[in-house]
Design a protein around this motif. Structure first.
Motif, PDB file in Angstrom:
ATOM      1  N   PHE A 105       0.835  -1.198   0.000  1.00 50.80           N
ATOM      2  CA  PHE A 105       0.000   0.000   0.000  1.00 50.80           C
ATOM      3  C   PHE A 105       0.874   1.253   0.000  1.00 50.80           C
ATOM      4  CE2 PHE A 105      -2.723   3.281   1.778  1.00 50.80           C
ATOM      5  CZ  PHE A 105      -3.968   3.017   1.226  1.00 50.80           C
ATOM      6  N   ALA A 106       1.834   1.292   0.899  1.00 50.74           N
ATOM      7  CA  ALA A 106       2.722   2.464   1.019  1.00 50.74           C
ATOM      8  C   ALA A 106       3.555   2.658  -0.249  1.00 50.74           C
ATOM      9  CB  ALA A 106       3.626   2.311   2.235  1.00 50.74           C
ATOM     10  N   ALA A 107       4.031   1.573  -0.840  1.00 52.35           N
ATOM     11  CA  ALA A 107       4.876   1.682  -2.034  1.00 52.35           C
ATOM     12  C   ALA A 107       4.084   2.205  -3.236  1.00 52.35           C
ATOM     13  CB  ALA A 107       5.497   0.331  -2.373  1.00 52.35           C
ATOM     14  N   SER A 110       2.397   5.880  -1.933  1.00 54.27           N
ATOM     15  CA  SER A 110       3.258   6.817  -1.194  1.00 54.27           C
ATOM     16  C   SER A 110       2.550   7.352   0.048  1.00 54.27           C
ATOM     17  CB  SER A 110       3.692   7.974  -2.100  1.00 54.27           C
ATOM     18  OG  SER A 110       4.385   7.494  -3.212  1.00 54.27           O
ATOM     19  N   TRP A 111       1.901   6.443   0.759  1.00 50.08           N
ATOM     20  CA  TRP A 111       1.047   6.827   1.879  1.00 50.08           C
ATOM     21  C   TRP A 111       1.015   5.674   2.864  1.00 50.08           C
ATOM     22  CZ3 TRP A 111      -4.927   7.036   1.522  1.00 50.08           C
ATOM     23  CH2 TRP A 111      -5.438   7.948   2.449  1.00 50.08           C
ATOM     24  N   ASP A 112       1.582   5.826   4.033  1.00 55.84           N
ATOM     25  CA  ASP A 112       1.641   4.762   5.030  1.00 55.84           C
ATOM     26  C   ASP A 112       0.852   5.186   6.268  1.00 55.84           C
ATOM     27  OD1 ASP A 112       2.229   2.633   6.659  1.00 55.84           O
ATOM     28  OD2 ASP A 112       4.389   2.706   6.281  1.00 55.84           O
ATOM     29  N   LEU A 113      -0.254   4.496   6.494  1.00 59.87           N
ATOM     30  CA  LEU A 113      -1.154   4.868   7.595  1.00 59.87           C
ATOM     31  C   LEU A 113      -0.989   4.005   8.830  1.00 59.87           C
ATOM     32  CD1 LEU A 113      -4.280   5.353   5.355  1.00 59.87           C
ATOM     33  CD2 LEU A 113      -2.851   7.123   6.360  1.00 59.87           C
ATOM     34  N   TRP A 119      -7.294   6.055  11.552  1.00 61.35           N
ATOM     35  CA  TRP A 119      -7.478   5.471  10.225  1.00 61.35           C
ATOM     36  C   TRP A 119      -7.573   3.946  10.326  1.00 61.35           C
ATOM     37  CZ3 TRP A 119      -7.464   8.114   5.445  1.00 61.35           C
ATOM     38  CH2 TRP A 119      -7.302   9.512   5.557  1.00 61.35           C
ATOM     39  N   VAL A 120      -8.323   3.356   9.389  1.00 58.94           N
ATOM     40  CA  VAL A 120      -8.405   1.894   9.268  1.00 58.94           C
ATOM     41  C   VAL A 120      -8.209   1.514   7.813  1.00 58.94           C
ATOM     42  CG1 VAL A 120      -9.894   1.482  11.265  1.00 58.94           C
ATOM     43  CG2 VAL A 120     -10.925   1.969   9.029  1.00 58.94           C
ATOM     44  N   TYR A 121      -7.767   0.312   7.610  1.00 61.14           N
ATOM     45  CA  TYR A 121      -7.697  -0.251   6.266  1.00 61.14           C
ATOM     46  C   TYR A 121      -8.993  -0.996   5.994  1.00 61.14           C
ATOM     47  CZ  TYR A 121      -2.751   0.850   6.138  1.00 61.14           C
ATOM     48  OH  TYR A 121      -1.554   1.512   6.130  1.00 61.14           O
TER      49      TYR A 121
END
Length: 159
Positions: A105-107, A110-113, A119-121
């Motif tokens: 997700f982050a890669a 460009s957003w790592d929660l 926040w939830v996935y």
């Protein structure tokens, strides 16, 4: 008069759907509250191990709506190349997200929660997928049913 492309085979449509899932970054997500109030929002996603992984604030209607029904509809692509997905959904806390999923997700986005408690996935598992471009692709637009990709060309009853 516009000349339409010939209808794609089911195999080509499946490949095109997989390309959307790998390359697209955003989708429209539709949910409904327990009393039937609909919500439609755009969310960014990553295709992760056969599921769409998204994130939102835990208080947003999309996250809240997933709890009563666990159902959602997701649309990808423009209106002349639509992918319509029906999925079951679950909330995943950042601390419970597998490392590989969070990294993917982050890669991609460009957003790592992970580590942000507000926040939830959201993990959506498709059980039905339909794709079409024009009227000539309405027959056989069903590519996945009951969570399984359909093989071969459409049967007469899918026309």
């Amino acid at each position: 008069m516009t000349v339409r492309e010939p209808a794609r085979s089911r195999e080509q449509r499946k490949q095109d759907v997989l390309d959307h899932l790998e390359k697209d970054e955003d989708a429209w997500v539709s949910t409904a509250s327990a009393d039937g109030v609909p919500t439609l929002v755009p969310l960014s996603f990553v295709w992760d191990d056969g599921t769409l992984l998204m994130a939102t604030r835990r208080t947003n209607p999309t996250a809240v709506n997933l709890t009563p029904s666990g159902q959602a509809r997701i649309a990808l692509g423009p209106t002349r190349d639509v992918v319509l997905i029906e999925a079951t959904a679950e909330l995943v806390e950042g601390a419970d997200l597998p490392q590989t999923s969070g990294d993917a997700f982050a890669a991609k986005l460009s957003w790592d929660l992970r580590g942000r408690p507000s926040w939830v996935y959201l993990r959506f598992t498709p059980y039905a997928i339909r794709a079409w471009r024009e009227e000539n692709e309405l027959a056989g637009r069903e590519l996945m049913a009951d969570g399984h990709w359909l093989d071969g060309e459409p049967h007469a009853d899918e026309q």
